[in-house]
Write a protein that holds these residues in place. Structure first.
Motif, PDB file in Angstrom:
ATOM      1  N   SER A 148     -32.947 -66.162   9.100  1.00 48.76           N
ATOM      2  CA  SER A 148     -31.799 -66.740   9.792  1.00 48.76           C
ATOM      3  C   SER A 148     -30.531 -66.700   8.952  1.00 48.76           C
ATOM      4  CB  SER A 148     -32.103 -68.200  10.180  1.00 48.76           C
ATOM      5  OG  SER A 148     -32.300 -68.987   9.020  1.00 48.76           O
ATOM      6  N   SER A 149     -30.624 -66.133   7.761  1.00 45.71           N
ATOM      7  CA  SER A 149     -29.479 -66.123   6.843  1.00 45.71           C
ATOM      8  C   SER A 149     -28.679 -64.835   6.966  1.00 45.71           C
ATOM      9  CB  SER A 149     -29.965 -66.274   5.402  1.00 45.71           C
ATOM     10  OG  SER A 149     -30.696 -65.105   5.013  1.00 45.71           O
ATOM     11  N   LYS A 150     -27.441 -64.892   6.497  1.00 45.66           N
ATOM     12  CA  LYS A 150     -26.602 -63.690   6.463  1.00 45.66           C
ATOM     13  C   LYS A 150     -27.200 -62.641   5.533  1.00 45.66           C
ATOM     14  CE  LYS A 150     -23.092 -65.222   8.993  1.00 45.66           C
ATOM     15  NZ  LYS A 150     -22.682 -64.586  10.262  1.00 45.66           N
ATOM     16  N   GLY A 151     -27.853 -63.105   4.455  1.00 41.74           N
ATOM     17  CA  GLY A 151     -28.458 -62.169   3.521  1.00 41.74           C
ATOM     18  C   GLY A 151     -29.522 -61.310   4.168  1.00 41.74           C
ATOM     19  N   ALA A 152     -30.283 -61.891   5.107  1.00 40.49           N
ATOM     20  CA  ALA A 152     -31.311 -61.121   5.799  1.00 40.49           C
ATOM     21  C   ALA A 152     -30.688 -60.011   6.624  1.00 40.49           C
ATOM     22  CB  ALA A 152     -32.137 -62.046   6.688  1.00 40.49           C
ATOM     23  N   ILE A 153     -29.573 -60.308   7.281  1.00 40.12           N
ATOM     24  CA  ILE A 153     -28.876 -59.296   8.083  1.00 40.12           C
ATOM     25  C   ILE A 153     -28.463 -58.132   7.188  1.00 40.12           C
ATOM     26  CG2 ILE A 153     -26.772 -58.827   9.391  1.00 40.12           C
ATOM     27  CD1 ILE A 153     -28.538 -60.427  11.091  1.00 40.12           C
ATOM     28  N   VAL A 154     -27.877 -58.452   6.049  1.00 38.41           N
ATOM     29  CA  VAL A 154     -27.436 -57.401   5.121  1.00 38.41           C
ATOM     30  C   VAL A 154     -28.624 -56.564   4.665  1.00 38.41           C
ATOM     31  CG1 VAL A 154     -26.404 -56.955   2.866  1.00 38.41           C
ATOM     32  CG2 VAL A 154     -25.435 -58.736   4.347  1.00 38.41           C
ATOM     33  N   HIS A 155     -29.717 -57.222   4.347  1.00 43.98           N
ATOM     34  CA  HIS A 155     -30.908 -56.540   3.849  1.00 43.98           C
ATOM     35  C   HIS A 155     -31.474 -55.582   4.908  1.00 43.98           C
ATOM     36  CE1 HIS A 155     -33.918 -56.330   0.707  1.00 43.98           C
ATOM     37  NE2 HIS A 155     -34.889 -56.510   1.573  1.00 43.98           N
ATOM     38  N   ILE A 156     -31.603 -56.066   6.145  1.00 41.00           N
ATOM     39  CA  ILE A 156     -32.177 -55.229   7.202  1.00 41.00           C
ATOM     40  C   ILE A 156     -31.208 -54.126   7.597  1.00 41.00           C
ATOM     41  CG2 ILE A 156     -33.123 -55.223   9.544  1.00 41.00           C
ATOM     42  CD1 ILE A 156     -33.922 -58.140   9.114  1.00 41.00           C
ATOM     43  N   ARG A 157     -29.903 -54.436   7.612  1.00 43.71           N
ATOM     44  CA  ARG A 157     -28.915 -53.412   7.938  1.00 43.71           C
ATOM     45  C   ARG A 157     -29.017 -52.244   6.956  1.00 43.71           C
ATOM     46  NH1 ARG A 157     -23.771 -55.619   6.404  1.00 43.71           N
ATOM     47  NH2 ARG A 157     -23.930 -57.044   8.189  1.00 43.71           N
ATOM     48  N   ARG A 158     -29.156 -52.563   5.684  1.00 37.63           N
ATOM     49  CA  ARG A 158     -29.274 -51.507   4.672  1.00 37.63           C
ATOM     50  C   ARG A 158     -30.557 -50.702   4.884  1.00 37.63           C
ATOM     51  NH1 ARG A 158     -29.374 -54.573   0.381  1.00 37.63           N
ATOM     52  NH2 ARG A 158     -27.101 -54.801   0.368  1.00 37.63           N
ATOM     53  N   ALA A 159     -31.628 -51.400   5.265  1.00 41.64           N
ATOM     54  CA  ALA A 159     -32.901 -50.702   5.510  1.00 41.64           C
ATOM     55  C   ALA A 159     -32.775 -49.750   6.690  1.00 41.64           C
ATOM     56  CB  ALA A 159     -34.002 -51.725   5.754  1.00 41.64           C
ATOM     57  N   ILE A 160     -32.079 -50.160   7.743  1.00 45.97           N
ATOM     58  CA  ILE A 160     -31.899 -49.292   8.914  1.00 45.97           C
ATOM     59  C   ILE A 160     -31.098 -48.054   8.545  1.00 45.97           C
ATOM     60  CG2 ILE A 160     -30.833 -49.140  11.214  1.00 45.97           C
ATOM     61  CD1 ILE A 160     -31.435 -52.135  11.539  1.00 45.97           C
ATOM     62  N   GLU A 161     -30.054 -48.264   7.761  1.00 45.86           N
ATOM     63  CA  GLU A 161     -29.207 -47.141   7.363  1.00 45.86           C
ATOM     64  C   GLU A 161     -29.971 -46.123   6.522  1.00 45.86           C
ATOM     65  OE1 GLU A 161     -26.168 -49.241   5.338  1.00 45.86           O
ATOM     66  OE2 GLU A 161     -25.002 -49.705   7.160  1.00 45.86           O
ATOM     67  N   ASN A 162     -30.929 -46.578   5.743  1.00 40.93           N
ATOM     68  CA  ASN A 162     -31.625 -45.688   4.808  1.00 40.93           C
ATOM     69  C   ASN A 162     -33.001 -45.231   5.285  1.00 40.93           C
ATOM     70  OD1 ASN A 162     -29.483 -45.971   2.962  1.00 40.93           O
ATOM     71  ND2 ASN A 162     -30.382 -47.833   2.079  1.00 40.93           N
ATOM     72  N   VAL A 163     -33.443 -45.725   6.443  1.00 42.91           N
ATOM     73  CA  VAL A 163     -34.809 -45.423   6.861  1.00 42.91           C
ATOM     74  C   VAL A 163     -34.969 -43.944   7.189  1.00 42.91           C
ATOM     75  CG1 VAL A 163     -34.432 -45.880   9.324  1.00 42.91           C
ATOM     76  CG2 VAL A 163     -36.703 -46.187   8.355  1.00 42.91           C
ATOM     77  N   LYS A 164     -36.079 -43.409   6.818  1.00 39.58           N
ATOM     78  CA  LYS A 164     -36.445 -42.029   7.154  1.00 39.58           C
ATOM     79  C   LYS A 164     -37.559 -42.074   8.194  1.00 39.58           C
ATOM     80  CE  LYS A 164     -33.904 -39.840   4.027  1.00 39.58           C
ATOM     81  NZ  LYS A 164     -33.120 -41.011   3.547  1.00 39.58           N
ATOM     82  N   PRO A 165     -37.349 -41.465   9.355  1.00 37.05           N
ATOM     83  CA  PRO A 165     -38.371 -41.503  10.405  1.00 37.05           C
ATOM     84  C   PRO A 165     -39.703 -40.947   9.935  1.00 37.05           C
ATOM     85  CG  PRO A 165     -36.291 -40.712  11.287  1.00 37.05           C
ATOM     86  CD  PRO A 165     -36.130 -40.772   9.790  1.00 37.05           C
ATOM     87  N   LEU A 166     -40.760 -41.608  10.344  1.00 34.28           N
ATOM     88  CA  LEU A 166     -42.111 -41.195   9.966  1.00 34.28           C
ATOM     89  C   LEU A 166     -42.871 -40.701  11.191  1.00 34.28           C
ATOM     90  CD1 LEU A 166     -43.165 -44.238   7.724  1.00 34.28           C
ATOM     91  CD2 LEU A 166     -42.197 -42.047   6.981  1.00 34.28           C
ATOM     92  N   ARG A 167     -43.664 -39.671  10.971  1.00 32.48           N
ATOM     93  CA  ARG A 167     -44.563 -39.242  12.033  1.00 32.48           C
ATOM     94  C   ARG A 167     -45.742 -40.219  12.098  1.00 32.48           C
ATOM     95  NH1 ARG A 167     -46.304 -33.325  10.613  1.00 32.48           N
ATOM     96  NH2 ARG A 167     -46.550 -34.376   8.604  1.00 32.48           N
TER      97      ARG A 167
END
Length: 939
Positions: free
Chosen positions: A353-372
C-alpha cells in the motif's frame, strides 16, 4: 383448514385481531392452528404437501408473470418491428455509430442461484412466453446435483439463446441498412451486444476449479461455437467451401476438450493432452479473421438475401471469436499480492500500500523480459494467481488468439495490485490481450476507490497499457457491498465511484480511451437488481448521472452487467424470451445518455441527499455490527435454504460454533436469501425511515422531484411490499420456553404435555426468542418512520403501468397484487412454522436411550433447532438402526441358544419420529423455494 383459500381467509381474520392487541401475531397464530391440527391427526403431512403444491405453483406463476411483464412483447415479429422502429437515424454514419458499438456487455456468471430445477425453469419460461398458467406437474420436482459442469452447461445454453437473438437483431439492422443505404450498407458491421462468462474461470473464494477445468471448458466452448457456425453456414449453403475448414476445427477442439477431462495429475496424461493441443495441425484454428474476411468479400458479390445471411454470420464471429463468448478469470487481490511478493520481495519487506511498492513494481514492469511457458510450467505452479496467467497464456496461444481475456481482481484496494497483475501479464507476453479489472465492493474499497483511481491513472505505465488495450476496466460489486453497507448506500457509493473514474480519466488525458464498467449485480433486490422494470434494472447500477459524467468528458462508455446463475439465465431461457430481453435493452440504450439533460435535483441538494445516504449507511452498519442481527440471521444456520450452486456457501463449523457464527462466515447470496426467508429484506429497507426522521417533508420533496429519488423509492416500496416484521417475530416464538410450557396448559393438548415440557425445559436457556424480539422491535420502529415518509410520496409502479389503464386503476391493481402476494407469503410462512413445530416435537419425543451410547441427545436436538436436519437424521439412524446382522448369516458348527428371539430393530421409532422429521423438512425447503419465487429471485 385444508385448502390455501381457507388458510388465506384465516390469516386475514387473524390480521383483524391486531386491532385488539398490537402484540398479536397473525402468522404465528395461524401456524399454531395448523400445528394443533397436525398433532391431533386432523391434518396430515400429505395434506400439507398438497397445499404447498398449490402455493409453489402460484409462486412459479408469479415469477412467470413478472418475467413477462419485464420483457413483453415476446413474439419474434413484434420484437423485429421494435428494432426497425428504433432505426430512426437518417444518416448512415449516425446509424453506424449507434449499432457498431455494444449497447451492453452481458456476462453469464454462475453464483449459487440455481433455485429452480431445469423443468421448473422451462415451465416458467413457457408460461412467461405464452401468458399461460405454469404446468403444475413441475412442483416438487427432485433437485439435480448442482455441479460446476451443470452450471457451465446451463450458462452455455443461455448464451446460445442470446447469440441467436443477437443474430436476429443484426439481420434486422442489416435489412434496414440494405433498403435505406443500398450503396453503403456493406460497410456496416453491427455489434449490438457482446457476451462473456466466468463459469469455470472464477477462482475467487473457491479451490475446486483446477487450471485443467478452465482449459477444458474453453476448448468445449470453442467446439460448441464452431459447431454453431457450421450450422449457420450450412443453412446458407450446405456445400459452402468454408465448411471444409470449420468442421475439422470443431472436431479437433472437441477431441482436445475430451483430452482435458482426463486425470492430468499424471505427468504422462498431461504430456499427451498438451502435446496434442500444442502440436502443429491444419485443424487447429486460432483465428477467425481469414474466415470473416472471406464471408464479407463473398457477401459483396452475393444476391441480397445471401449477403444478409453471410454478413450476419460474420458479425457473430466478430462478436464471439472462437468461443461462446469472451471469458473472465477472477482471483483475489491477496493471491496476487502474495505472488508479487514471492517474485519481487521474498523477504516481505515491501508494504504494497506504500508509494515505495509502486516504484518497485513499476521498475520491474519496465525491465521484465517475457518468458515462454508450457503446460508443464502450468502444472507445477503453486501460486493460484500465477497459474491463472499461465492458463491465459495457453488459451491465447493454443485455443483462441483473437478474443481478449478479462482478469478480475476481487477485494482490490491498492493500485500496486493492478500493477502486479500487469507485471505478470507482461512476464508471460499477454498484456496486449488481457484487460485487468479491479473489483470495488468492500466498504473500504468503495470509500477509498476515488483515491485508488486517481493514483492508478496517474501512473504512466498503466495509462500506456490501458490506451493500448483501448479501455480502462473496472468492476463494481453489489454483493458484499449490499450486505455490509446496505443496498441503497452501496448503489449510491458505486455511482460516486463511477463518477470519480470519469473525472480521473479526463484529468489524465484519457478521453480517447473507453471506460468499461462491469456492474456485477445479481437478480434479487438484495444484490442490486431493481424489480420495477428492465430500464430501472439497467439504470440502477449505472445511473444517468454517472453516464453523463462520461458523456460530458467525451469518454466512450462500455456498460457491462451480469446475469447470475439460474435466476439470471431465465432472461434467456428460450430463444423468444432472449430476443425480447435484448430488444428491450436495445430500446433502452444503456450505453447512451444525453449530456444536455436537465440536472437531477438529487445531486444538487447534497445537503439532503448526502445526509440521507450517510444515515442509511450508518443504520445498516449498526445492524452489521449488532450481535442481535448476526444471531438472528444465523439462528437456523443455512437450514432454511436449498443448495443452489456448486460453490460452498459457508465454512464448516461444529455445533457450538453455530451459536456464535459470524455473518462473514456465510456468503452474500445466502445472507440475502435468509433475510427473504425470515420475512424482512433488511439490507434493502432498513435505515430509510430513520434517515428521513426530522425532515420528512423535505426528504419527500427531494425524492419526489428527483428521477434518481423516485427510482430509489420504487425499490424500497417493492421490497417493503414483501416484508413482514410480524414474521420475523414469529420465528423467535419457536424458541420461547413459555410458549411451549403454556401450550398444553388448558388441557386441550394434554397428549403433548411431555414433549412440550421437554421443549420448554431445553429452550429455557436459549437466547433466540430474545434475539428475534429485539430485532423485530428495532425493525418496527424504523418501519413506522418509513411509512410516514412513503405516505408523502406518490406510488410509482413502472412495471405495472399500461397505456390503457388510468393511474387510479393501475394503483388499485398494484395494491391488490401486493396484498395477494403478502398473503401468499404469510400462508407459506405459517405452514413452515407449523412444520418446524412438528419437527421440534418429534425430535424431543425420540427415546433418550439407544444402542449408540456416544450419541448425545442434546447434540441431536441442537442440530434440529439449527436445521442441520441431515446431520441429525444421520445420528438418529445410527442410534436407532432398523436392521442388524442375524445369527442365521453365519455358517458355524458350534450351536448357540442366544439370542433367544429375533431383534426387529427400531422400525417404530423410524416410522413415528425419524421419517416424519425428514418428510417435514423436505416440505419446508419447498416452501423456501416458493418464498424466493415470490421475492423474484434467490438471495
Amino acid at each position: 383448514m385444508k385448502t390455501v383459500a381457507q388458510l388465506t381467509r384465516r390469516l386475514q381474520e387473524n390480521h383483524l385481531r391486531t386491532e385488539e392487541t398490537p402484540l398479536f401475531n397473525p402468522v404465528f397464530q395461524l401456524s399454531l392452528d395448523l400445528s394443533r391440527l397436525l398433532e391431533s391427526g386432523e391434518l396430515t403431512l400429505d395434506e400439507c404437501a398438497a397445499m404447498i403444491d398449490d402455493l409453489e405453483c402460484e409462486a412459479l406463476g408469479h415469477r412467470a408473470h413478472r418475467l413477462h411483464t419485464m420483457v413483453a412483447p415476446v413474439a419474434e415479429a413484434d420484437n423485429v418491428q421494435h428494432i426497425l422502429d428504433s432505426c430512426t437515424e437518417a444518416d448512415f454514419a449516425a446509424f453506424r455509430n449507434h449499432w457498431e458499438s455494444p449497447q451492453l456487455h452481458a456476462v453469464f456468471t454462475a453464483h449459487p442461484t440455481f433455485l429452480l430445477t431445469p423443468g421448473q425453469s422451462d415451465a416458467v419460461a413457457q408460461a412467461a412466453g405464452s401468458e399461460t398458467a405454469v404446468d403444475p406437474s413441475v412442483v416438487g420436482q427432485e433437485r439435480p446435483q448442482i455441479t460446476l459442469a451443470f452450471e457451465h452447461m446451463r450458462a452455455m445454453r443461455a448464451i446460445a439463446h442470446a447469440q441467436g437473438a443477437r443474430d436476429t437483431i443484426v439481420k434486422t439492422l442489416l435489412t434496414h441498412a440494405q433498403a435505406t443505404w443500398p450503396d453503403k450498407w456493406h460497410d456496416l458491421a453491427p455489434l449490438p451486444f457482446r457476451f462473456a462468462s466466468w463459469v469455470g474461470y472464477d477462482m475467487d473464494g473457491r479451490t475446486d476449479i483446477s487450471w485443467s477445468n478452465s482449459i477444458g471448458f474453453r476448448l468445449s466452448e470453442k467446439a460448441e461455437r464452431l459447431a454453431l457456425y457450421c450450422t449457420a453456414l450450412e443453412a446458407i449453403d450446405p456445400a459452402h467451401r468454408l465448411l471444409g475448414e470449420l468442421r475439422p476445427a470443431a472436431d479437433f477442439a472437441s477431441d482436445r476438450a475430451v483430452d482435458f477431462t482426463a486425470d492430468l495429475t499424471d505427468p504422462a496424461a498431461l504430456s499427451l493432452a498438451a502435446n496434442r493441443l500444442t502440436a502443429s495441425d491444419p485443424r487447429k484454428m486460432l483465428s477467425l479473421k481469414p474466415i470473416i474476411a472471406a464471408l464479407e468479400a463473398e457477401a459483396r458479390e452475393a444476391d441480397a438475401d445471401r449477403a444478409l445471411q453471410l454478413k450476419t454470420l460474420a458479425a457473430s464471429m466478430c462478436a464471439d471469436g472462437l468461443g461462446m463468448g469472451w471469458i473472465h478469470f477472477r482471483v483475489n487481490a491477496k493471491q496476487l499480492n502474495n505472488a508479487i511478493r514471492r517474485k519481487l520481495d521474498p523477504t516481505g519487506g515491501i508494504d504494497l500500500s506504500s508509494k515505495g511498492a509502486i516504484v518497485h513494481i513499476r521498475r520491474a514492469i519496465e525491465n521484465v523480459k517475457p518468458l515462454r511457458s508450457n503446460f508443464g510450467a502450468l502444472a507445477i505452479e503453486s501460486s493460484t494467481a500465477i497459474r491463472q496467467f499461465l492458463a491465459m497464456a495457453q488459451i491465447l496461444g493454443h485455443v483462441d488468439a483473437d478474443a481478449p481475456i478479462r482478469m478480475l481482481i476481487a477485494e482490490c484496494e491498492d493500485p500496486a495490485t493492478i500493477l502486479a497483475a500487469l507485471y505478470f501479464a507482461k512476464l508471460f507476453g499477454i498484456e496486449g490481450k488481457v484487460d485487468i479489472s479491479p473489483l470495488f465492493e468492500t466498504e473500504s474499497a468503495l470509500e477509498h476507490g476515488g483515491r485508488f483511481l486517481d493514483e492508478l491513472l496517474a501512473e504512466d505505465i498503466y495509462r500506456t497499457y490501458a490506451k493500448r488495450r483501448g479501455r480502462v476496466s473496472i468492476q463494481a460489486g453489489f454483493s458484499d457491498a449490499g450486505r455490509f453497507v446496505g443496498q441503497i448506500p452501496a448503489s449510491l457509493a458505486i455511482e460516486r465511484l463511477q463518477g470519480r473514474l470519469a473525472q480521473a480519466m479526463a484529468a489524465n488525458g484519457m478521453e480517447d480511451t473507453a471506460a468499461l464498467i462491469f456492474n456485477t449485480h445479481g437478480e434479487s433486490m438484495g444484490r442490486g437488481a431493481h424489480p420495477s422494470s428492465l430500464e430501472d434494472r439497467l439504470t440502477w447500477p449505472l445511473s444517468p448521472w454517472a453516464k453523463r459524467r462520461f458523456a460530458r468528458a467525451g469518454i466512450m462508455l462500455e456498460p457491462e452487467v451480469s446475469f447470475q446463475g439460474g435466476d439470471g439465465y431465465l432472461w434467456f431461457s428460450t430463444p423468444q424470451i432472449a430476443l425480447a430481453t435484448l430488444t428491450r435493452i436495445a430500446n433502452i440504450r444503456p450505453a447512451f445518455t444525453d449530456p444536455d439533460a436537465p440536472r437531477d435535483i438529487f445531486y444538487q441538494r447534497t445537503d439532503l441527499s448526502l445526509d440521507f445516504y450517510r444515515a442509511i449507511r450508518d443504520h445498516q452498519h449498526e445492524h452489521l455490527e449488532s450481535r442481535t442481527y448476526a444471531r438472528a440471521v444465523t439462528a437456523f444456520g443455512l437450514g432454511l435454504l436449498n443448495p443452489t450452486g456448486s460453490r460452498v456457501s459457508r465454512r464448516q463449523s461444529d455445533i457450538n460454533a453455530d451459536r456464535e457464527m459470524s455473518l462473514r462466515q456465510i456468503r452474500a447470496i445466502p445472507h440475502n436469501a435468509i433475510l427473504q426467508q425470515i420475512g424482512y429484506p433488511v439490507n434493502v429497507i432498513a435505515g430509510v425511515g430513520h434517515a428521513a426522521e426530522g425532515h420528512y417533508e423535505d426528504m419527500a420533496a427531494l425524492l419526489r422531484d428527483s428521477e434518481r429519488g423516485r427510482q430509489l423509492v420504487r425499490l424500497v416500496r417493492a421490497s417493503n411490499a414483501l416484508a413482514s416484521v410480524k414474521t420475523v417475530a414469529a420465528y423467535g416464538e419457536l424458541f420461547n420456553s413459555a410458549y411451549w410450557a403454556s401450550r398444553p396448559y388448558r388441557g386441550t393438548e394434554s397428549h403433548l404435555s411431555a414433549p412440550c415440557e421437554a421443549l420448554s425445559e431445553y429452550l429455557g436457556k436459549d437466547d433466540r426468542v430474545g434475539v428475534f424480539r429485539r430485532l423485530a422491535s428495532r425493525l418496527r420502529v424504523d418501519a413506522l418512520k418509513l411509512h410516514r415518509l412513503l405516505e408523502l410520496l406518490p406510488d410509482d409502479h413502472t412495471a405495472q403501468d399500461t397505456a390503457q389503464d388510468t393511474a387510479q386503476d393501475t394503483a388499485q391493481d398494484t395494491a391488490d397484487d401486493r396484498e395477494d402476494l403478502r398473503r401468499s407469503i404469510g400462508v407459506l410462512q405459517a405452514l413452515r412454522l407449523a412444520l418446524l413445530q412438528y419437527m421440534f416435537i418429534r425430535a424431543v419425543s425420540v427415546p433418550v436411550f439407544s444402542r449408540a451410547n456416544d450419541v448425545s441427545r442434546d447434540d441431536v436436538l441442537e442440530m434440529v433447532f439449527t436445521l442441520r436436519i441431515d446431520d441429525a437424521l444421520a445420528q438418529l439412524r445410527r442410534a436407532y438402526p432398523t436392521s442388524f446382522p442375524s445369527i442365521d448369516d453365519f455358517r458355524l458348527d458350534e450351536p448357540t441358544d442366544y439370542p433367544e428371539g429375533e431383534d426387529h430393530g427400531y422400525e417404530a421409532i423410524r416410522s413415528q419420529f425419524i421419517d416424519p422429521i425428514e418428510t417435514a423438512y423436505a416440505l419446508t425447503l419447498r416452501i423456501s423455494t416458493a418464498i424466493a419465487n415470490n421475492f423474484g429471485a434467490h438471495g
